[in-house]
Design an enzyme around this catalytic site. Structure first.
Site, mmCIF file in Angstrom:
data_model
loop_
_atom_site.group_PDB
_atom_site.id
_atom_site.type_symbol
_atom_site.label_atom_id
_atom_site.label_comp_id
_atom_site.label_asym_id
_atom_site.label_seq_id
_atom_site.Cartn_x
_atom_site.Cartn_y
_atom_site.Cartn_z
ATOM 1 N N LYS A 25 0.838 -1.211 0.000
ATOM 2 C CA LYS A 25 0.000 0.000 0.000
ATOM 3 C C LYS A 25 0.876 1.265 0.000
ATOM 4 O O LYS A 25 0.586 2.241 -0.707
ATOM 5 C CB LYS A 25 -0.930 -0.010 1.216
ATOM 6 C CG LYS A 25 -1.754 1.247 1.404
ATOM 7 C CD LYS A 25 -2.772 1.471 0.295
ATOM 8 C CE LYS A 25 -3.551 2.768 0.520
ATOM 9 N NZ LYS A 25 -4.408 3.101 -0.610
ATOM 10 N N LYS A 41 0.624 11.823 5.143
ATOM 11 C CA LYS A 41 0.973 10.761 6.102
ATOM 12 C C LYS A 41 1.522 9.543 5.357
ATOM 13 O O LYS A 41 2.542 8.967 5.745
ATOM 14 C CB LYS A 41 -0.267 10.374 6.909
ATOM 15 C CG LYS A 41 -0.073 9.092 7.713
ATOM 16 C CD LYS A 41 -1.371 8.348 7.992
ATOM 17 C CE LYS A 41 -2.075 7.833 6.778
ATOM 18 N NZ LYS A 41 -3.087 6.801 7.014
HETATM 19 P P1 NAD Z 1 -11.517 10.005 7.934
HETATM 20 O O1 NAD Z 1 -10.751 11.044 8.664
HETATM 21 O O2 NAD Z 1 -12.625 10.401 7.023
HETATM 22 O O3 NAD Z 1 -12.137 8.952 8.995
HETATM 23 C C1 NAD Z 1 -11.492 8.516 10.141
HETATM 24 C C2 NAD Z 1 -12.547 8.382 11.230
HETATM 25 O O4 NAD Z 1 -11.933 7.833 12.403
HETATM 26 C C3 NAD Z 1 -13.163 9.732 11.644
HETATM 27 O O5 NAD Z 1 -14.579 9.662 11.563
HETATM 28 C C4 NAD Z 1 -12.660 9.944 13.072
HETATM 29 O O6 NAD Z 1 -13.596 10.632 13.886
HETATM 30 C C5 NAD Z 1 -12.464 8.500 13.526
HETATM 31 N N1 NAD Z 1 -11.535 8.329 14.627
HETATM 32 C C6 NAD Z 1 -10.310 8.908 14.801
HETATM 33 N N2 NAD Z 1 -9.730 8.412 15.919
HETATM 34 C C7 NAD Z 1 -10.600 7.518 16.452
HETATM 35 C C8 NAD Z 1 -10.553 6.666 17.577
HETATM 36 N N3 NAD Z 1 -9.520 6.659 18.412
HETATM 37 N N4 NAD Z 1 -11.621 5.847 17.813
HETATM 38 C C9 NAD Z 1 -12.702 5.846 16.994
HETATM 39 N N5 NAD Z 1 -12.778 6.632 15.893
HETATM 40 C C10 NAD Z 1 -11.742 7.445 15.632
HETATM 41 O O7 NAD Z 1 -10.430 9.128 7.175
HETATM 42 P P2 NAD Z 1 -10.669 8.157 5.926
HETATM 43 O O8 NAD Z 1 -10.487 8.950 4.682
HETATM 44 O O9 NAD Z 1 -11.904 7.378 6.138
HETATM 45 O O10 NAD Z 1 -9.376 7.214 6.079
HETATM 46 C C11 NAD Z 1 -9.305 6.188 7.074
HETATM 47 C C12 NAD Z 1 -8.056 5.361 6.776
HETATM 48 O O11 NAD Z 1 -8.159 4.779 5.462
HETATM 49 C C13 NAD Z 1 -6.756 6.175 6.777
HETATM 50 O O12 NAD Z 1 -5.717 5.391 7.328
HETATM 51 C C14 NAD Z 1 -6.518 6.464 5.305
HETATM 52 O O13 NAD Z 1 -5.156 6.698 5.029
HETATM 53 C C15 NAD Z 1 -7.054 5.196 4.666
HETATM 54 N N6 NAD Z 1 -7.537 5.327 3.285
HETATM 55 C C16 NAD Z 1 -8.374 6.332 2.908
HETATM 56 C C17 NAD Z 1 -8.817 6.393 1.590
HETATM 57 C C18 NAD Z 1 -9.754 7.495 1.096
HETATM 58 O O14 NAD Z 1 -9.944 7.595 -0.137
HETATM 59 N N7 NAD Z 1 -10.365 8.296 1.952
HETATM 60 C C19 NAD Z 1 -8.410 5.428 0.649
HETATM 61 C C20 NAD Z 1 -7.579 4.409 1.082
HETATM 62 C C21 NAD Z 1 -7.139 4.356 2.391
#
Ligand code: NAD
Length: 294
Positions: A173, A242
């Site tokens: 990834k 990140k």
């Molecule tokens: P996001 O910020 O939209 O969602 C993360 C969620 O986690 C938020 O709702 C936040 O309130 C919650 N959160 C944070 N700390 C917490 C905790 N301790 N306990 C419970 N909830 C908690 O992020 P995202 O875009 O959904 O990404 C999530 C992960 O997936 C990341 O690691 C990101 O790199 C990865 N990712 C994202 C995408 C994308 O297109 N958005 C694609 C591939 C991978």
């Protein structure tokens, strides 16, 4: 052991779509998020929202985690009174966050001692792939745990190959996202050149996408979010930064010189004023910007 109830920790852009997909596939889904405002959307998708993470960790047959950082995952999974104390069944944690292989291996070993398992299962495909169950997942961990988690992985993805032992999913990834970070920079620059030389970015992209300069950035991201100027892919520049940092950390730890990627990393960091962490990551390919080191 059958998986009937899936707990989803983190109901953000990715986690909420995954949870909704699991509901559609017949799982009972319970979910939690530190941001209680995510509860309403989760409930509307058929997810039982539980503010206390320990109740989700203790009430699910398998867990899907989607959190910003590796340290968030570690804190949640090892929290007191949570999973480590559970003895009623083996729980496989499917960590879909983009994380680093070292943290993953440490966590996987800790969970294994407590009778559980952690698969690194990072994803590609964005919020739409999460909501439609068409993600590409890349799985690291034991074959037997992969087999246990299979029904959940199949529901969430179009493909979820087992890549190798713990951390292997994270490695691929980070490799993937390092390429995406670079392609966003180079595609933006190439489109800027085309416009400056008198050919519109639209016309150039249409040809590039049938020729050898194409990539997922030029084929998917450019027409969907950059050319129309919507910049609403649902992936933040902060999370992309990140990922670049994690990839460059891995390069440093493995003693691998990546001169061009290091420069790409600097470009992402230095663009912070123009593209803050909260902005959409596709802004990096905005060819309309001319000032400074884009
Ligand atoms: P996001 O910020 O939209 O969602 C993360 C969620 O986690 C938020 O709702 C936040 O309130 C919650 N959160 C944070 N700390 C917490 C905790 N301790 N306990 C419970 N909830 C908690 O992020 P995202 O875009 O959904 O990404 C999530 C992960 O997936 C990341 O690691 C990101 O790199 C990865 N990712 C994202 C995408 C994308 O297109 N958005 C694609 C591939 C991978």
């Amino acid at each position: 052991m059958d998986i009937q109830t899936v707990g989803v920790v983190g109901l953000g852009n990715m986690g909420l779509g995954m949870a909704a997909t699991l509901v559609r596939n017949g799982f009972r889904v319970i979910g939690t998020d530190v941001n209680a405002a995510r509860g309403a959307a989760a409930e509307a998708a058929g997810v039982r929202f539980i503010p206390a993470p320990a109740e989700v960790l203790c009430g699910a047959d398998a867990l899907v985690v989607s959190l910003p950082l590796a340290r968030d995952v570690e804190a949640v999974v090892t929290a007191e009174g949570g999973l480590l104390a559970r003895r009623d069944r083996k729980v496989v944690v499917i960590d879909t966050s983009t994380s680093d292989p070292q943290t993953t291996r440490r966590l996987a070993a800790r969970l294994a001692k407590a009778g559980h398992a952690l698969l690194d299962a990072p994803v590609s495909g964005g919020p739409s792939g999460a909501a439609e169950g068409t993600l590409t997942m890349m799985i690291g961990g034991d074959e037997a745990d992969y087999a246990l988690a299979r029904p959940v992985l199949q529901a969430m993805s179009a493909r979820a190959p087992h890549v190798g032992p713990s951390g292997a999913g994270n490695i691929v990834k980070l490799v993937n996202n390092l390429l995406v970070a670079a392609h966003l920079v180079t595609t933006g620059e190439a489109m800027r050149l085309s416009e400056a030389a008198g050919l519109s970015a639209e016309d150039a992209a249409a040809i590039v996408n049938t020729a050898t300069g194409r990539s997922a950035v030029s084929e998917v991201m450019l027409p969907r979010w950059v050319l129309p100027g919507t910049f609403d892919s649902g992936f933040s520049a902060g999370l992309m930064r990140k990922d670049v940092r994690l990839a460059l950390d891995l390069a440093a730890k493995t003693g691998t010189a990546l001169p061009l990627s290091a420069h790409v990393g600097r470009i992402w960091e230095e663009a912070r004023a123009r593209i803050p962490d909260t902005a959409d990551f596709t802004r990096m390919a905005d060819y309309r910007i001319t000032e400074g080191d884009a």
